[in-house]
Design a protein around this motif. Structure first.
Motif, PDB file in Angstrom:
ATOM      1  N   GLU A 257     -12.480  -2.356  48.563  1.00 24.48           N
ATOM      2  CA  GLU A 257     -11.644  -2.760  47.429  1.00 24.48           C
ATOM      3  C   GLU A 257     -11.448  -1.613  46.457  1.00 24.48           C
ATOM      4  OE1 GLU A 257     -13.112  -6.216  45.560  1.00 24.48           O
ATOM      5  OE2 GLU A 257     -12.933  -7.500  47.351  1.00 24.48           O
ATOM      6  N   LEU A 258     -12.558  -0.924  46.135  1.00 26.50           N
ATOM      7  CA  LEU A 258     -12.448   0.218  45.235  1.00 26.50           C
ATOM      8  C   LEU A 258     -11.613   1.320  45.879  1.00 26.50           C
ATOM      9  CD1 LEU A 258     -13.216   1.675  42.653  1.00 26.50           C
ATOM     10  CD2 LEU A 258     -15.347   2.390  43.757  1.00 26.50           C
ATOM     11  N   LEU A 259     -11.814   1.513  47.181  1.00 27.35           N
ATOM     12  CA  LEU A 259     -11.041   2.531  47.881  1.00 27.35           C
ATOM     13  C   LEU A 259      -9.549   2.202  47.836  1.00 27.35           C
ATOM     14  CD1 LEU A 259     -11.578   5.108  49.553  1.00 27.35           C
ATOM     15  CD2 LEU A 259     -11.497   3.681  51.591  1.00 27.35           C
ATOM     16  N   SER A 260      -9.214   0.934  47.984  1.00 24.13           N
ATOM     17  CA  SER A 260      -7.811   0.517  47.926  1.00 24.13           C
ATOM     18  C   SER A 260      -7.232   0.748  46.533  1.00 24.13           C
ATOM     19  CB  SER A 260      -7.699  -0.957  48.310  1.00 24.13           C
ATOM     20  OG  SER A 260      -6.367  -1.389  48.243  1.00 24.13           O
ATOM     21  N   GLU A 261      -8.035   0.464  45.492  1.00 26.90           N
ATOM     22  CA  GLU A 261      -7.558   0.710  44.127  1.00 26.90           C
ATOM     23  C   GLU A 261      -7.292   2.187  43.895  1.00 26.90           C
ATOM     24  OE1 GLU A 261     -10.296  -0.863  41.331  1.00 26.90           O
ATOM     25  OE2 GLU A 261     -10.255  -2.892  42.148  1.00 26.90           O
ATOM     26  N   VAL A 262      -8.212   3.011  44.344  1.00 28.32           N
ATOM     27  CA  VAL A 262      -8.035   4.452  44.173  1.00 28.32           C
ATOM     28  C   VAL A 262      -6.820   4.938  44.953  1.00 28.32           C
ATOM     29  CG1 VAL A 262      -9.092   6.709  44.529  1.00 28.32           C
ATOM     30  CG2 VAL A 262     -10.491   4.778  43.796  1.00 28.32           C
ATOM     31  N   ARG A 263      -6.654   4.426  46.163  1.00 30.48           N
ATOM     32  CA  ARG A 263      -5.505   4.835  46.980  1.00 30.48           C
ATOM     33  C   ARG A 263      -4.190   4.465  46.301  1.00 30.48           C
ATOM     34  NH1 ARG A 263      -5.957   1.691  51.571  1.00 30.48           N
ATOM     35  NH2 ARG A 263      -4.458   0.260  50.643  1.00 30.48           N
ATOM     36  N   GLN A 264      -4.139   3.287  45.711  1.00 35.35           N
ATOM     37  CA  GLN A 264      -2.917   2.887  45.010  1.00 35.35           C
ATOM     38  C   GLN A 264      -2.628   3.815  43.837  1.00 35.35           C
ATOM     39  OE1 GLN A 264      -3.426  -1.228  43.975  1.00 35.35           O
ATOM     40  NE2 GLN A 264      -3.504  -1.910  46.105  1.00 35.35           N
ATOM     41  N   SER A 265      -3.668   4.216  43.150  1.00 35.56           N
ATOM     42  CA  SER A 265      -3.487   5.161  42.038  1.00 35.56           C
ATOM     43  C   SER A 265      -2.978   6.500  42.557  1.00 35.56           C
ATOM     44  CB  SER A 265      -4.803   5.353  41.280  1.00 35.56           C
ATOM     45  OG  SER A 265      -5.276   4.128  40.780  1.00 35.56           O
ATOM     46  N   VAL A 266      -3.556   6.942  43.654  1.00 34.24           N
ATOM     47  CA  VAL A 266      -3.155   8.223  44.229  1.00 34.24           C
ATOM     48  C   VAL A 266      -1.724   8.158  44.759  1.00 34.24           C
ATOM     49  CG1 VAL A 266      -3.658   9.882  46.048  1.00 34.24           C
ATOM     50  CG2 VAL A 266      -5.527   8.836  44.774  1.00 34.24           C
ATOM     51  N   MET A 267      -1.367   7.011  45.320  1.00 36.91           N
ATOM     52  CA  MET A 267      -0.033   6.862  45.887  1.00 36.91           C
ATOM     53  C   MET A 267       1.045   7.049  44.822  1.00 36.91           C
ATOM     54  SD  MET A 267       1.249   6.298  48.933  1.00 36.91           S
ATOM     55  CE  MET A 267       0.147   5.286  49.905  1.00 36.91           C
ATOM     56  N   LEU A 268       0.755   6.629  43.612  1.00 37.62           N
ATOM     57  CA  LEU A 268       1.725   6.781  42.525  1.00 37.62           C
ATOM     58  C   LEU A 268       1.939   8.238  42.156  1.00 37.62           C
ATOM     59  CD1 LEU A 268       0.526   3.854  40.217  1.00 37.62           C
ATOM     60  CD2 LEU A 268       2.463   3.860  41.784  1.00 37.62           C
ATOM     61  N   MET A 269       0.987   9.095  42.532  1.00 37.44           N
ATOM     62  CA  MET A 269       1.057  10.496  42.132  1.00 37.44           C
ATOM     63  C   MET A 269       1.647  11.394  43.211  1.00 37.44           C
ATOM     64  SD  MET A 269      -2.834  10.547  40.724  1.00 37.44           S
ATOM     65  CE  MET A 269      -2.814  12.311  40.664  1.00 37.44           C
ATOM     66  N   VAL A 270       1.865  10.850  44.404  1.00 41.14           N
ATOM     67  CA  VAL A 270       2.255  11.704  45.533  1.00 41.14           C
ATOM     68  C   VAL A 270       3.518  12.491  45.239  1.00 41.14           C
ATOM     69  CG1 VAL A 270       3.059  11.669  47.918  1.00 41.14           C
ATOM     70  CG2 VAL A 270       1.110  10.276  47.243  1.00 41.14           C
ATOM     71  N   ALA A 271       4.511  11.833  44.653  1.00 37.84           N
ATOM     72  CA  ALA A 271       5.792  12.495  44.414  1.00 37.84           C
ATOM     73  C   ALA A 271       5.675  13.646  43.427  1.00 37.84           C
ATOM     74  CB  ALA A 271       6.817  11.482  43.916  1.00 37.84           C
ATOM     75  N   ALA A 272       4.658  13.591  42.534  1.00 41.97           N
ATOM     76  CA  ALA A 272       4.529  14.616  41.499  1.00 41.97           C
ATOM     77  C   ALA A 272       3.472  15.662  41.826  1.00 41.97           C
ATOM     78  CB  ALA A 272       4.192  13.947  40.164  1.00 41.97           C
ATOM     79  N   VAL A 273       2.810  15.536  42.934  1.00 38.86           N
ATOM     80  CA  VAL A 273       1.734  16.465  43.283  1.00 38.86           C
ATOM     81  C   VAL A 273       2.314  17.806  43.704  1.00 38.86           C
ATOM     82  CG1 VAL A 273      -0.082  16.875  44.985  1.00 38.86           C
ATOM     83  CG2 VAL A 273       0.108  14.679  43.897  1.00 38.86           C
ATOM     84  N   LYS A 274       1.601  18.896  43.358  1.00 35.61           N
ATOM     85  CA  LYS A 274       2.014  20.227  43.797  1.00 35.61           C
ATOM     86  C   LYS A 274       1.861  20.331  45.303  1.00 35.61           C
ATOM     87  CE  LYS A 274       0.655  22.555  39.506  1.00 35.61           C
ATOM     88  NZ  LYS A 274      -0.221  23.587  38.921  1.00 35.61           N
ATOM     89  N   VAL A 275       2.685  21.172  45.889  1.00 39.23           N
ATOM     90  CA  VAL A 275       2.694  21.269  47.339  1.00 39.23           C
ATOM     91  C   VAL A 275       1.359  21.767  47.871  1.00 39.23           C
ATOM     92  CG1 VAL A 275       3.657  23.614  47.308  1.00 39.23           C
ATOM     93  CG2 VAL A 275       3.972  22.162  49.320  1.00 39.23           C
ATOM     94  N   GLU A 276       0.651  22.630  47.105  1.00 34.39           N
ATOM     95  CA  GLU A 276      -0.633  23.114  47.603  1.00 34.39           C
ATOM     96  C   GLU A 276      -1.716  22.033  47.567  1.00 34.39           C
ATOM     97  OE1 GLU A 276       0.119  24.905  43.440  1.00 34.39           O
ATOM     98  OE2 GLU A 276       1.189  24.598  45.337  1.00 34.39           O
ATOM     99  N   ASP A 277      -1.517  21.006  46.744  1.00 33.74           N
ATOM    100  CA  ASP A 277      -2.486  19.906  46.683  1.00 33.74           C
ATOM    101  C   ASP A 277      -2.142  18.778  47.647  1.00 33.74           C
ATOM    102  OD1 ASP A 277      -3.637  21.349  44.667  1.00 33.74           O
ATOM    103  OD2 ASP A 277      -2.714  20.191  43.045  1.00 33.74           O
ATOM    104  N   LEU A 278      -0.966  18.836  48.219  1.00 31.32           N
ATOM    105  CA  LEU A 278      -0.481  17.726  49.031  1.00 31.32           C
ATOM    106  C   LEU A 278      -1.353  17.454  50.258  1.00 31.32           C
ATOM    107  CD1 LEU A 278       1.851  15.768  48.766  1.00 31.32           C
ATOM    108  CD2 LEU A 278       3.216  17.248  50.235  1.00 31.32           C
ATOM    109  N   PRO A 279      -1.818  18.460  50.996  1.00 29.69           N
ATOM    110  CA  PRO A 279      -2.654  18.155  52.167  1.00 29.69           C
ATOM    111  C   PRO A 279      -3.891  17.331  51.828  1.00 29.69           C
ATOM    112  CG  PRO A 279      -1.927  20.434  52.238  1.00 29.69           C
ATOM    113  CD  PRO A 279      -1.528  19.905  50.903  1.00 29.69           C
ATOM    114  N   VAL A 280      -4.550  17.657  50.708  1.00 29.62           N
ATOM    115  CA  VAL A 280      -5.751  16.907  50.327  1.00 29.62           C
ATOM    116  C   VAL A 280      -5.399  15.471  49.962  1.00 29.62           C
ATOM    117  CG1 VAL A 280      -7.687  16.812  48.728  1.00 29.62           C
ATOM    118  CG2 VAL A 280      -6.867  19.012  49.543  1.00 29.62           C
ATOM    119  N   VAL A 281      -4.301  15.313  49.229  1.00 28.27           N
ATOM    120  CA  VAL A 281      -3.882  13.970  48.820  1.00 28.27           C
ATOM    121  C   VAL A 281      -3.573  13.110  50.038  1.00 28.27           C
ATOM    122  CG1 VAL A 281      -2.121  12.679  47.569  1.00 28.27           C
ATOM    123  CG2 VAL A 281      -3.022  14.793  46.595  1.00 28.27           C
ATOM    124  N   VAL A 282      -2.786  13.660  50.953  1.00 30.37           N
ATOM    125  CA  VAL A 282      -2.422  12.895  52.149  1.00 30.37           C
ATOM    126  C   VAL A 282      -3.649  12.626  53.016  1.00 30.37           C
ATOM    127  CG1 VAL A 282      -1.072  12.972  54.277  1.00 30.37           C
ATOM    128  CG2 VAL A 282      -0.068  13.753  52.136  1.00 30.37           C
TER     129      VAL A 282
END
Length: 1454
Positions: A257-282
């Protein structure tokens, strides 16, 4: 003392957090000066003494602390010393104070953080490991010291915020954090978490990064959830820490459940993430996916990933910086490189997830497969599919299927592929094996869209990859070229041609691969041979090419083929030589993507080319077929307008001048009694008898040619006369007119006399004379007509584009001559069984396209008769109809073709005319330019008097016969070019190249060129179709709606109907072209739709695409009231379906259903008063009825309407009657209606979703009502078998009855399970009705076994099994609802269709005393139950409703 120091330190120094920014740097520097370097630190305090006693010697300077014992022994000694000390626990504080004083010096603190080194003493070195922990780490391992040491470390950490890396290159903050990793036990983990988070909030970004990434190694598992929540909150506040936080969270053991909450938060940031940070986010998102929500999460992720922006944005910035300052351009360029590397890393992350997580793989595939428009697809989707294809062997077929579906629907286009290669070259390079494999698969399919996409993959890969990949691509294309599969060979050769034109220098090193195709020329057709020699010639004679070995090899192959006595190889030599001349003498050539204008030929080049042409001419010798092919190939070469003027002039002087000498003579003809027929000049236009003029010397030449075949070869060689085969007349004339046109800039004034000059034929009034002719005379007359027709066809080819009205009038006259001669030829061929005509197309085997002629003479259908054969008639007027494969006959009303036409006085009922489509290979091909005649309106032809003054003016107009002739030929050409070739292999005993015969010139055009020419013809075609519409509308109006009224010209009606159908067929073939799905052809589609739309609204301009399709659809819909037969109706319907599919939103179902219903409710009559009927009529009716069912709003209602209204009307009508509501429903067409209705009923119920307990009561009721209506329709259809019990009806009912019951078991019974309690009455009614249907199905099984019809009994076992399953499934439903007492067993007898009892087979075999043996059957009674769900069942045996399985003892063997 411990309590005294706690207020100072708080929890690991927590109360001093506000003082953390205040560092102690000045004190450190002061201490550093006072201590000598590389010496032992003399500490006489408790700290120094206890450490020395335990085994550690403190060092200063660059030397690390030394340890004399193992780390565990040191910890044990120090712990015991502290515990046994007299001042314990105060001694602990003193020890920590000493440590604090010791580490005030930076070097000493560094030494305490670095690993200790073993003492160099020989005695103790063996007792110490080579690697030892640092002093701080050893002290942290002692529980009584751990809290104080941790506090001390956190107090020291802020001192290095500003200068974390010293002169020695060590990062002390990172060393401090590393001391806390992997501790055996943490005394106060909760306080440690709080302290770490406080320190993180005030630390600089680099130290925050180190702290966060170290958390999984510092904390215990019990603290993971707590720290995860802290990190999640921090993630929302500080996006710059996204990478370390996600890296830490990926290593923490936290709940889903906590992992899902964190993932939802991260998902909102994907479009604004720098390209060098994108591999870690994905990577974090993919690792946190559960199997239940994989598709949903991945779909959301792919929407937010916009890879193109990361590549394109720096390029835009680079272009802008170039405009401002050239010196600043390097920064964005380097940023592009960094971005590409990061994107490559991103795909590595995705690749790893796909490889090790099956859930991720399936999620990606489902997410991509669910996309439903071209705009939704991204380059990411294409690359992901390639990754899956490359990594997982088991999913290859599934990926291929997804690709093919997407390409076929136009969702994945070439632009997407181009973007992938241009923007993500590094990624695509690693996927090269997958790209090559997929391209191989795509090229081998039959769908043109998929083939085009596969060829684009080859082209794009060759343009951007290195030489190794280019070599592999050329090798793959060569493999396709040698495969023997026509589509693969064509595509590979086209691709090689494109590669040689665009990348000549890159392909040249691999010419040795291309030469290997020469070994497989036996499997190539003429057009493919032309392409192959064109490719090799371009490489051999390219500008600056050092390919003399290729030139030598081609010369050797050509000379070898030309010298062969086998016609097949001689043809290859002629085609190769002329193609080679085209490359050698080209004025312009395309090399490396640029059009290069060549210099005029020098003497040596001129000599080589003319020598080669002379060699070909001499090798052809007296072989008429070879000479004719040589003329045709030269003509095609001249037609390209790319031949050097010197060579063109040489051709005209050395070859074309022979035409006048060999084929043209003067009037009047010389009398020769040796001829079989008397010579007569025929078909002259405006010929004055008093003036000498020219004529084509056809009959004498044919007579000489026939006689020369019977003369001994030696005698023939001794004659000085030059043999002139008449089959060379059309190709030589074609070469003549092309040379004249090229030399005179399109003018044919020098040879226009040939258009109107007569031919030496004979008297062609053959009425009553054919039966008296001998076989030789029959065959001679047929050959004469073939040669005359081919001459006229070539003349029309030559002059069709001339603008002079006089010339246009004569061209139309020649068209009339063609239609007249074809009618005569039909009669002659019918009287000459076994006759083989002279060749007219010379680039194929003589046996290809040989007609299969029945030798039975007249047919037995004398009572039905044949069509009229007036001289103006042109039924089967087109000779180029072979590629319709019988479609021409199929599309004609069968009853029309066999009905007598009493108004035709010239009809010969005893003679069966042949189908001219069988002889298409023996007619000269019409050029596509001939169809410009369709634009012709009213023309006037001047009739001159003897003084060359205009005497009268005659109005000439294209007639129905000529129009039908042109339209049939146009249909053949469009079907050949635009419809895909059959994927199956050519059957045995059928000519290998028969499909290509008669299309040699057309094959040299691309599909796009054919589409472009056809679109330009749309306006005149619309004019003609509107004329047809007006004709039939006027005819109906004049006869008050009666089609078969007295006085109707049956022949004219038939011609106009055929023209109408061909026009509709041309439109359908044009707009149904699959190539319109490609983006590059979209403009052609729009141009075509604009023509149709402007017919409806002439003043409108620049309509949107959706409006264009809507207006075009409406324009064509207006023709529905004038179609004369069901075949035209079907073609119009298919055309409207094609147009409707082009719309972005297909909203035309209602209009199509309404129109088709109108066709079904129409009486299709023939002009002679009979109803249209027959096999072809039934096929068209079947297709129309299927279209109606697929597009009607309510299939069940439509079935009920026809079965309960139309069928009873048919039953009550006379034997030859029909339904008044549906006139197309007759006893002959009932099987068609029945098959479509029951199959569509089964298809419709499959679309009803299975019932679920979670469905609301309203949803359950809606599904139940739907099933009730379907079961009622099924019951009506099954009971119709009692009246219409023909074998086709029974077979269809048994087959689809079983499928319907299987669908009910799968989707209907789950609905009854959950809706029985709430909707008992509806369920009871449904089962009652279905029981009656299953009983009738059981009777059909018995009927099939009585008649022992294997075609019917093959359906019985599976059907009975399904009926038995149904019974037990109902029992399970009752048990589920606690009503199992309602199930009971009764006796069921075998009966036939009429309900009469069938005697048991077992009784007949064993002669039992019983008079009858009844089969046991399980029956279910669905009775009324009380509201309290009483378990008592009603016992009224007469009124009870039973559910039988249809199983009997005697059927068990089945």
């Amino acid at each position: 003392m411990l309590k005294r120091r706690v207020p100072r330190s708080g929890v690991y120094g927590g109360n001093r957090m506000e003082e953390l920014p205040k560092t102690k740097k000045p004190r450190i520097s002061a201490k550093k000066i006072s201590i000598p370097q590389d010496e032992i630190v003399e500490n006489n305090n408790v700290f120094g003494q206890m450490l020395k006693t335990a085994g550690i010697t403190l060092k200063c300077g660059e030397t690390q602390n030394e340890i004399a014992v193992d780390g565990a022994i040191f910890q044990k000694k120090l712990h015991q010393a502290l515990r046994k000390h007299s001042s314990y626990p105060q001694i602990v504080d003193e020890l920590v104070s000493g440590l604090e004083s010791h580490i005030e010096n930076r070097d000493q603190f560094r030494n305490c953080l670095l690993p200790c080194v073993p003492t160099k003493n020989q005695e103790t070195s063996n007792a110490v490991h080579s690697y030892c922990e640092s002093l701080i780490k050893l002290l942290l391992g002692i529980e009584i010291l751990q809290p104080a040491v941790i506090r001390l470390l956190f107090e020291k950490l802020p001192e290095f915020f500003q200068e974390s890396v010293g002169s020695d290159g060590l990062n002390l903050p990172r060393l401090i954090i590393n001391q806390l990793k992997w501790l055996d036990r943490i005394v106060d983990s909760k306080t440690l978490v709080s302290t770490i988070m406080q320190m993180t909030s005030v630390s600089p970004l680099p130290i925050q990064h180190d702290i966060i990434t170290s958390l999984p190694e510092i904390l215990e598992d019990s603290q993971h959830s707590e720290i995860a929540r802290e990190l999640s909150s921090l993630l929302k506040e500080k996006t710059e820490l996204t990478v370390p936080i996600l890296d830490a969270l990926s290593s923490l053991n936290i709940d889903l459940e906590l992992l899902s909450e964190v993932r939802q938060s991260v998902m909102l940031m994907v479009a604004a993430v720098k390209v060098e940070d994108l591999p870690v986010v994905v990577k974090f998102i993919l690792r946190s996916i559960k199997a239940t929500d994989a598709t949903e999460v991945i779909s959301d992720l792919r929407k937010k990933l916009d890879l193109d922006s990361f590549v394109l944005l720096p390029r835009i910035q680079a272009s802008q910086s170039n405009l401002r300052s050239h010196s600043q351009a390097s920064l964005p360029a380097s940023e592009v490189t960094i971005n590409k590397d990061c994107i490559k890393l991103l795909f590595e992350v995705i690749k790893s997830a796909i490889k090790f997580q099956r859930t991720i793989l399936e999620g990606w595939m489902k997410a991509i497969e669910s996309l439903s428009s071209a705009s939704e697809h991204k380059v990411l989707d294409l690359i992901i599919l390639l990754i899956i294809y490359a990594m997982n062997v088991k999913t290859k077929k599934q990926v291929e299927r997804i690709f093919k579906n997407k390409i076929r629907l136009g969702y994945m286009q070439e632009q997407l592929l181009e973007n992938a290669f241009r923007n993500h070259l590094l990624v695509m390079k690693e996927l090269f094996p997958a790209i090559l494999s997929l391209a191989n698969v795509f090229v081998g399919t039959a769908d043109p869209c998929i083939v085009f996409f596969g060829s684009s993959m080859y082209k794009q890969a060759f343009a951007v990859f290195d030489s190794y990949c280019q070599q592999e691509i050329v090798g793959a294309l060569v493999m396709h070229a040698c495969s023997g599969h026509r589509v693969e060979v064509d595509v590979s050769l086209d691709m090689l041609t494109a590669l040689v034109s665009l990348h000549t220098s890159s392909v040249a090193p691999y010419a040795v691969f291309l030469k290997s195709i020469l070994d497989y020329m036996d499997n190539l057709n003429p057009q493919q041979i032309r392409k192959l020699f064109h490719i090799l010639s371009m490489l051999a004679f390219s500008h600056g090419s050092k390919s003399s070995h290729i030139q030598d090899d081609i010369h050797m192959v050509i000379r070898k083929q030309l010298s062969s006595t086998i016609p097949k190889y001689k043809r290859i030599g002629i085609i190769g030589a002329v193609t080679m001349v085209g490359s050698m003498a080209a004025k312009r050539t395309k090399e490396n993507g640029q059009l290069i204008k060549r210099e005029p030929l020098n003497k040596e080049q001129y000599r080589q080319i003319t020598s080669l042409l002379e060699l070909v001419s001499s090798c052809c010798g007296q072989v008429a077929e070879a000479s004719a092919l040589y003329y045709d190939e030269l003509g095609s070469l001249v037609q390209k307008s790319n031949l050097d003027f010197q060579i063109l002039e040489w051709i005209e002087n050395s070859v074309v001048n022979d035409f006048e000498r060999d084929f043209v003579t003067e009037l009047p003809p010389t009398e020769d009694s040796a001829f079989l027929f008397q010579v007569k000049a025929m078909y002259g236009l405006d010929v004055d008898d008093s003036e000498e003029t020219i004529a084509i010397n056809l009959l004498p030449l044919l007579a000489q040619s026939c006689s020369s075949k019977n003369i001994d070869e030696t005698a023939a060689k001794s004659r000085d006369e030059r043999a002139v085969p008449p089959m060379c007349l059309p190709p030589l004339f074609r070469l003549l007119r092309l040379c004249v046109s090229e030399m005179k800039n399109g003018s044919l004034e020098d040879i226009d006399a040939l258009l109107g000059c007569p031919l030496y034929l004979t008297n062609l009034e053959l009425e009553g004379k054919l039966d008296s002719l001998s076989k030789q005379e029959h065959e001679f007359l047929c050959s004469l007509l073939f040669h005359a027709l081919n001459w006229f066809r070539e003349v029309v080819n030559a002059f069709c584009q001339q603008e002079d009205p006089e010339i246009k009038g004569r061209v139309l006259a020649r068209l009339q001559n063609i239609t007249e001669l074809q009618c005569l030829l039909e009669k002659c061929l019918a009287a000459s069984p076994g006759y083989v005509p002279p060749l007219a197309n010379f680039d194929s085997e003589a046996t290809e396209g040989v007609p299969v002629i029945s030798t039975t003479g007249t047919t037995k259908k004398k009572t039905k008769g044949q069509k009229p054969q007036k001289s103006e008639s042109s039924k089967n007027g087109s000779a180029d109809n072979s590629q319709l494969n019988g479609n021409a006959e199929k599309n004609q009303p069968e009853s029309e073709a066999s009905q007598p036409e009493k108004d035709s006085p010239n009809k010969e009922p005893e003679t069966s005319l042949v189908q001219m489509q069988s002889y298409s290979a023996y007619f000269r091909e019409l050029d596509f330019e001939v169809f410009t005649i369709l634009r012709t309106g009213l023309l006037t032809k001047s009739v001159l008097d003897t003084e060359m003054h205009t005497k009268t003016r005659e109005v000439i107009q294209i007639g129905p016969s000529e129009l039908l002739f042109l339209l049939e030929d146009l249909c053949c050409k469009l079907e050949y070019m635009l419809m895909p070739a059959p994927a199956k292999r050519i059957p045995f005993l059928k000519g290998k190249g028969s499909r290509n015969v008669g299309f040699s010139h057309l094959c040299q055009r691309t599909s796009q060129e054919v589409i472009q020419c056809t679109v330009e013809l749309l306006k005149p075609l619309c004019n003609h179709m509107e004329n047809m519409h007006n004709y039939f509308q006027t005819l109906i109006a004049e006869n008050h709606g009666v089609v078969d009224a007295p006085g109707i010209n049956i022949q004219e009606h038939h011609l106009m109907s055929s023209c109408y159908q061909r026009l509709l067929q041309v439109f359908r073939l044009l707009f149904a072209w699959s190539g319109f799905a490609q983006q590059e052809n979209h403009s052609l589609l729009k141009s075509g739709l604009q023509v149709l739309a402007h017919r409806l609204k002439p003043g409108e301009r620049e309509l949107a695409f959706g409006e264009l399709t809507s207006q075009s659809f409406q324009y064509l819909l207006n023709f529905q009231d004038s179609v004369p037969n069901i075949h035209c109706a079907l073609t119009l319907t298919e055309l409207l379906l094609v147009i409707a599919e082009k719309s972005v939103v297909n909203m035309k179902n209602k209009e199509i259903a309404s129109m088709v219903k109108h066709f079904l409710c129409q009486s299709w009559m023939q002009p002679n008063g009979t109803r249209q009927k027959g096999t072809h009529f039934n096929d068209a009716l079947h297709t129309l009825f299927c279209i109606y069912m697929e597009h009607t709003d309510n299939i069940l209602k439509a079935i009920e309407d026809i079965s309960s209204v139309g069928v009873p009307e048919l039953i009550s009508s006379s034997k030859d009657g029909y339904s008044s509501t549906y006139p197309t429903l007759t006893r002959q067409t009932f099987p068609v209606f029945f098959r479509v209705m029951i199959s569509q009923l089964e298809s419709s119920v499959r679309r009803i979703s299975a019932g679920k307990p979670s469905d609301s009561s309203e949803v359950q009721l809606e599904k139940l009502l739907h099933w009730n209506m379907a079961v009622r329709d099924f019951h009506i259809l099954v009971n119709l078998v009692k009246v219409f019990d023909s074998r086709p009806v029974l077979s269809v009912c048994l087959k689809y009855g079983r499928l319907f019951m299987e669908t009910f078991l799968k989707f209907g019974m789950p609905l009854l399970d959950c809706s029985f309690k709430k909707h008992r009455a509806d369920v009871q009614s449904l089962l009652k009705t279905l029981q009656l249907s299953t009983r009738q199905l059981h009777h059909m099984c018995g009927h099939s076994k009585i008649h022992q019809d294997t075609g019917l009994t093959s359906h019985v076992p599976l059907l009975k099994k399904t009926l038995e399953l149904f019974v037990y499934r109902v029992k399970a439903m009752l048990a589920f609802n606690h009503c199992q007492e309602a199930f009971w067993v009764g006796d069921l007898k075998n009966r036939d269709l009429q309900g009469e009892e069938i005697p048991s087979q077992a009784y007949q075999a064993r002669e039992s005393e019983e008079e009858e043996e009844e089969e046991a059957a399980a029956e279910v009674e669905v009775s009324r139950f009380s509201r309290e769900e009483s378990t008592e069942a009603a016992e009224d045996s007469e009124g009870e409703d039973r559910m039988d399985t249809g199983c009997s003892d005697e059927d068990d063997s089945d």
